[in-house]
Design an enzyme around this catalytic site. Structure first.
Site, PDB file in Angstrom:
ATOM      1  N   GLU A  95       0.874  -1.203  -0.003  1.00 49.82           N
ATOM      2  CA  GLU A  95       0.028   0.149   0.241  1.00 49.82           C
ATOM      3  C   GLU A  95       0.809   1.142   0.023  1.00 49.82           C
ATOM      4  OE1 GLU A  95      -4.059  -1.600   2.218  1.00 49.82           O
ATOM      5  OE2 GLU A  95      -2.270  -0.927   3.372  1.00 49.82           O
ATOM      6  N   CYS A 108       3.323   8.594   0.790  1.00 48.81           N
ATOM      7  CA  CYS A 108       4.023   7.593   1.999  1.00 48.81           C
ATOM      8  C   CYS A 108       4.041   6.340   1.362  1.00 48.81           C
ATOM      9  CB  CYS A 108       3.102   7.678   3.285  1.00 48.81           C
ATOM     10  SG  CYS A 108       3.161   6.275   4.172  1.00 48.81           S
ATOM     11  N   CYS A 115       6.266  -7.060   6.841  1.00 48.46           N
ATOM     12  CA  CYS A 115       7.421  -6.622   7.720  1.00 48.46           C
ATOM     13  C   CYS A 115       7.484  -7.767   8.694  1.00 48.46           C
ATOM     14  CB  CYS A 115       6.846  -5.427   8.398  1.00 48.46           C
ATOM     15  SG  CYS A 115       8.309  -4.461   9.327  1.00 48.46           S
ATOM     16  N   CYS A 119       6.378  -5.347  15.752  1.00 46.38           N
ATOM     17  CA  CYS A 119       6.089  -4.271  16.650  1.00 46.38           C
ATOM     18  C   CYS A 119       4.754  -4.457  17.158  1.00 46.38           C
ATOM     19  CB  CYS A 119       6.046  -2.569  16.155  1.00 46.38           C
ATOM     20  SG  CYS A 119       7.830  -2.494  15.516  1.00 46.38           S
ATOM     21  N   CYS A 122       1.268  -2.320  15.518  1.00 43.21           N
ATOM     22  CA  CYS A 122       1.371  -2.023  14.074  1.00 43.21           C
ATOM     23  C   CYS A 122       0.850  -2.933  13.352  1.00 43.21           C
ATOM     24  CB  CYS A 122       2.705  -1.593  13.827  1.00 43.21           C
ATOM     25  SG  CYS A 122       2.752  -1.514  11.864  1.00 43.21           S
ATOM     26  N   GLY A 166       6.912  -2.177   5.911  1.00 42.56           N
ATOM     27  CA  GLY A 166       8.283  -2.632   5.785  1.00 42.56           C
ATOM     28  C   GLY A 166       9.152  -1.521   6.550  1.00 42.56           C
ATOM     29  N   SER A 198      11.904   6.422   7.352  1.00 47.53           N
ATOM     30  CA  SER A 198      11.692   6.249   8.996  1.00 47.53           C
ATOM     31  C   SER A 198      12.061   4.839   9.278  1.00 47.53           C
ATOM     32  CB  SER A 198      10.050   6.549   9.042  1.00 47.53           C
ATOM     33  OG  SER A 198       9.794   6.008  10.435  1.00 47.53           O
ATOM     34  N   SER A 221      11.528   5.487  14.848  1.00 52.48           N
ATOM     35  CA  SER A 221      10.431   5.211  15.882  1.00 52.48           C
ATOM     36  C   SER A 221      10.687   4.971  17.235  1.00 52.48           C
ATOM     37  CB  SER A 221       9.736   4.136  14.835  1.00 52.48           C
ATOM     38  OG  SER A 221       9.302   4.617  13.753  1.00 52.48           O
ATOM     39  N   LEU A 222      10.562   5.980  17.982  1.00 52.13           N
ATOM     40  CA  LEU A 222      11.254   5.863  19.163  1.00 52.13           C
ATOM     41  C   LEU A 222      10.165   5.221  20.151  1.00 52.13           C
ATOM     42  CD1 LEU A 222      13.825   6.257  20.726  1.00 52.13           C
ATOM     43  CD2 LEU A 222      13.065   8.189  21.718  1.00 52.13           C
ATOM     44  N   HIS A 223       9.140   5.965  20.503  1.00 46.09           N
ATOM     45  CA  HIS A 223       8.058   5.388  21.249  1.00 46.09           C
ATOM     46  C   HIS A 223       8.197   5.247  22.779  1.00 46.09           C
ATOM     47  CE1 HIS A 223       5.908   5.324  17.476  1.00 46.09           C
ATOM     48  NE2 HIS A 223       6.525   4.281  16.939  1.00 46.09           N
ATOM     49  N   ASN A 297      -3.461   5.143  15.914  1.00 43.74           N
ATOM     50  CA  ASN A 297      -4.271   4.411  15.071  1.00 43.74           C
ATOM     51  C   ASN A 297      -4.647   3.358  15.426  1.00 43.74           C
ATOM     52  OD1 ASN A 297      -4.422   7.044  13.566  1.00 43.74           O
ATOM     53  ND2 ASN A 297      -2.238   6.330  12.803  1.00 43.74           N
ATOM     54  N   CYS A 340      -0.775   5.922   9.825  1.00 43.39           N
ATOM     55  CA  CYS A 340       0.233   5.172  10.306  1.00 43.39           C
ATOM     56  C   CYS A 340       0.010   3.888  10.929  1.00 43.39           C
ATOM     57  CB  CYS A 340       1.064   5.985  11.276  1.00 43.39           C
ATOM     58  SG  CYS A 340       1.963   7.542  10.650  1.00 43.39           S
TER      59      CYS A 340
HETATM   60  N1  SAH Z   1       9.385   0.421   9.689  1.00 42.58           N
HETATM   61  C1  SAH Z   1       9.347   1.935   9.674  1.00 42.58           C
HETATM   62  C2  SAH Z   1       8.287   2.495   8.714  1.00 42.58           C
HETATM   63  C3  SAH Z   1       6.956   1.969   8.897  1.00 42.58           C
HETATM   64  S1  SAH Z   1       6.008   2.553  10.158  1.00 42.58           S
HETATM   65  C4  SAH Z   1       9.266   2.462  11.166  1.00 42.58           C
HETATM   66  O1  SAH Z   1       9.362   1.704  11.923  1.00 42.58           O
HETATM   67  O2  SAH Z   1       9.590   3.650  11.165  1.00 42.58           O
HETATM   68  C5  SAH Z   1       5.748   4.371  10.246  1.00 42.58           C
HETATM   69  C6  SAH Z   1       5.415   4.823  11.598  1.00 42.58           C
HETATM   70  O3  SAH Z   1       4.074   4.532  12.024  1.00 42.58           O
HETATM   71  C7  SAH Z   1       6.542   4.459  12.736  1.00 42.58           C
HETATM   72  O4  SAH Z   1       6.827   5.535  13.304  1.00 42.58           O
HETATM   73  C8  SAH Z   1       5.587   3.551  13.501  1.00 42.58           C
HETATM   74  O5  SAH Z   1       6.040   3.430  14.800  1.00 42.58           O
HETATM   75  C9  SAH Z   1       4.188   4.173  13.522  1.00 42.58           C
HETATM   76  N2  SAH Z   1       3.209   3.148  13.727  1.00 42.58           N
HETATM   77  C10 SAH Z   1       3.029   1.959  13.526  1.00 42.58           C
HETATM   78  N3  SAH Z   1       1.726   1.578  13.912  1.00 42.58           N
HETATM   79  C11 SAH Z   1       0.955   2.716  14.253  1.00 42.58           C
HETATM   80  C12 SAH Z   1      -0.363   3.008  14.858  1.00 42.58           C
HETATM   81  N4  SAH Z   1      -1.160   2.005  15.017  1.00 42.58           N
HETATM   82  N5  SAH Z   1      -0.488   3.902  15.127  1.00 42.58           N
HETATM   83  C13 SAH Z   1       0.207   5.129  15.034  1.00 42.58           C
HETATM   84  N6  SAH Z   1       1.308   4.993  14.528  1.00 42.58           N
HETATM   85  C14 SAH Z   1       1.866   3.848  14.119  1.00 42.58           C
END
Ligand code: SAH
Length: 355
Positions: A95, A108, A115, A119, A122, A166, A198, A221-223, A297, A340
């Site tokens: 997508e 995007c 992937c 995570c 996701c 991915g 990213s 993507s730190l979180h 999301n 995202c």
């Molecule tokens: N693999 C890469 C790029 C894909 S994800 C990465 O991890 O950066 C793109 C962004 O969306 C990342 O910051 C990821 O952590 C975030 N993301 C994934 N699932 C999400 C969700 N359900 N809600 C909000 N952000 C999310």
């Protein structure tokens, strides 16, 4: 007659195409002409290469094919976001998303089918990683969105983010190759500073990018800046804990002098307290950086819930008190699962690529 094994012509570099023409007794510059048709003009058919003679077109047809993606399904969100289901030459689907704002149109794009990183929050992580995308498949996603920007918004594409399906740093050479084509004059001629990669943050690859002197932006993507929490969210953190990431980022900054962006979701009961906010502020001091606080999301009825507005405000205040720029990002395209982490949620892509 000898049967020639046809190759995908877009797997050839300009230099390889030049070699091909020279070996055929043709001129070297022919390669550049063909290369521009293939990349800058995105032609899918040798017969449309009008400045190439008929015999040469026949020669090309004898040796090569042109693989290309197909936008199989296009969904329009109420907020203008467009999500494309992109069919690849082997019928696999990824997508891509067009995100319009008043100032920008952002593409995007995906870098892998599925992937491998698991995570927990996701949707894409629920899919098995099936294969890496080729450079042309990444490039074509950008071209498709560029065309959609012109058709639906009469505006040019301004930015590209590798935030689709991915992990781009696990498909490094194809991603770099695609970015080279996106930025080259024979391709789309876009400025590298308009591109953001990213990543979950793979230390070894961050150092490699620094060594390679890349010119695009880096987002991590730190979180969470606390190992125990981050490992719970992102299993990769067990292999590459925050200390290793911090070390790689210092190396990145030393070599490139470029800021990074941290992507950060705040979840209720997981990282919505002061301790996590302060840990983030401290992590942000390692090298010059800014924070994008992204809205969660939802992907199912699971354990993850978006934190309260008060918790988000607390984070912003703590970060600002430490002199760190923090932007709270609104979610886009949620109604069509284009936001995202929602890619591959619910729809047929999940069905097609499920384990
Ligand atoms: N693999 C890469 C790029 C894909 S994800 C990465 O991890 O950066 C793109 C962004 O969306 C990342 O910051 C990821 O952590 C975030 N993301 C994934 N699932 C999400 C969700 N359900 N809600 C909000 N952000 C999310």
């Amino acid at each position: 007659m000898e049967e020639i094994q046809k190759r995908d012509i877009r797997k050839l570099s300009l230099a390889e195409l030049e070699e091909f023409f020279l070996a055929q007794g043709d001129k070297k510059f022919r390669a550049k002409q063909v290369y521009e048709w293939l990349w800058n003009k995105s032609l899918k058919n040798f017969d449309e290469m009008t400045n190439i003679s008929l015999p040469t077109r026949e020669l090309l047809k004898k040796h090569f094919i042109i693989n290309h993606i197909l936008v199989d399904l296009m969904q329009h969100s109420q907020d203008g976001t467009i999500k494309n289901a992109v069919k690849l030459y082997d019928d696999k689907i990824v997508e891509s998303v067009l995100i319009p704002t008043s100032k920008r149109i952002t593409a995007c794009v995906s870098s892998q089918v599925g992937c491998s990183l698991d995570c927990n929050f996701c949707a894409t992580a629920r899919l098995k990683r099936m294969r890496n995308l080729n450079a042309d498949e990444i490039y074509d996603q950008v071209v498709a969105i560029k065309d959609e920007a012109e058709t639906y918004f009469q505006r040019p594409l301004t930015n590209i983010v590798f935030m689709g399906m991915g992990e781009p740093l696990l498909n490094y050479s194809n991603v770099i190759d695609a970015i080279e084509k996106i930025t080259s004059p024979e391709g789309l001629g876009m400025a590298p500073r308009r591109i953001t990669l990213s990543t979950v943050g793979i230390p070894k690859m961050i150092k490699k990018m620094a060594d390679d002197g890349v010119k695009f932006n880096l987002a991590i993507s730190l979180h969470s800046a606390i190992n125990a929490t981050r490992s719970r969210l992102m299993p990769i953190n067990d292999k590459s804990p925050l200390e290793d990431l911090a070390e790689a980022l210092s190396y990145w900054y030393e070599k490139t002098k470029r800021k990074v962006t941290y992507e950060y979701v705040i979840w209720a009961g997981i990282n919505d307290d002061e301790q996590h906010a302060k840990a983030l502020a401290k992590f942000c001091k390692i090298i010059p950086s800014k924070v994008n606080i992204i809205q969660y999301n939802p992907i199912d009825e699971g354990e993850f819930r978006q934190a309260s507005p008060e918790a988000v405000a607390m984070y912003v205040l703590i970060l600002e008190n430490h002199g760190i720029i923090a932007k709270v990002r609104k979610s886009r395209g949620q109604d069509i699962d284009a936001a995202c982490g929602q890619l591959a949620n619910k729809n047929e892509v999940a069905e097609l690529t499920k384990i």
